[in-house]
Structure formats: C-alpha cells, structure tokens
Write an enzyme that holds these catalytic residues in place. Structure first.
Site: not given
Ligand SMILES: O=C(CO)COP(=O)(O)O
Length: 123
Positions: A8, A36, A55, A87, A90, A96
């Site tokens: 994150h 990213t 993500g 998200h 997700d 999980r």
């Molecule tokens: O949001 C993410 C994991 O939940 C990471 O996504 P990014 O690497 O695109 O920032």
C-alpha cells in the site's frame, strides 16, 4: 521461486528498501506485482517484474487468481493497517486464498524478512 510483491502507498518506500536489500535473491525469482508497486520496484531497483493492474483496479484479484492456480510460492504484502482501502474486499480475498492454498504470506517487513530467509535462504 515465484514471489508476489504488493504494498500500500504508505509502505511503498519500505517495499523498495526491502527489495533493494534482497535484490540478489529476489533477482533469481519470478516477481509478480500490483501496478504501482511494480513500477516503483522496477524503476528503483532495476529488477524485472510482471506487473498486474493496480490494486484498486483488480490487481489483488489477479494475483489471487495466480495463487489459486498454484502459480505463486510466496507473498509479501505490506499492508497499511491505518488507512481504509476502497478495495478491502479484494484485499481480503487475496489474504484468504493464501490460507486456502497454504502459501506463505508476510504482511509486514519483519515477517517478510523471515519469508525470504525461509524460502530463499537470504537473511
Ligand atoms: O492497492 C494495492 C494492494 O491492495 C497495491 O496496488 P498498487 O501497487 O497498484 O498501489
């Protein structure tokens, strides 16, 4: 070894530092990342990564699908425990499926260090 790397936003600097510290061992692996995170790793470490979507746009689910397929040997997912994520479902699905498939999962740097030591013999 096939390793998934995800972080994150607040943990992306930590991820780059972690990958840099283990660049030799991780460079021998097939690395799959969210969008990213993968761009930061590729730009700042020079390692080749297979970038999935970001993500929030399904990247966690894409990596979760690879885990369900038995295509990932370990996951480093530096999660931000202090920031709500749009998200979140997700993210929960990815965590999980690691448990469903009994795939090693590290969600902070300390456990990520143990994961690369255990899986790659890199301490
Ligand atoms: O949001 C993410 C994991 O939940 C990471 O996504 P990014 O690497 O695109 O920032």
């Amino acid at each position: 070894m096939r390793i998934a790397l995800i972080a994150h936003d607040e943990l992306k600097d930590d991820m780059v530092a972690f990958v840099t510290a283990h660049a030799d061992a991780l460079g021998e692996c097939k690395l799959v990342t969210t969008g990213t995170t993968g761009k930061r790793i590729a730009d700042e470490t020079g390692l080749a990564v297979n970038r999935q979507a970001s993500g929030p746009y399904g990247g966690d689910l894409q990596i979760g699908g690879q885990i369900a397929d038995g295509a990932i040997d370990g996951v480093v997912f530096l999660r931000d425990p202090l920031t709500a994520q749009a998200h979140e479902p997700d993210i929960s699905a990815l965590l999980r499926v690691c448990d469903v498939k009994d795939v090693p999962l590290a969600t902070n740097v300390a456990s990520a260090e143990l994961l690369v030591d255990g899986l790659l013999g890199d301490d």
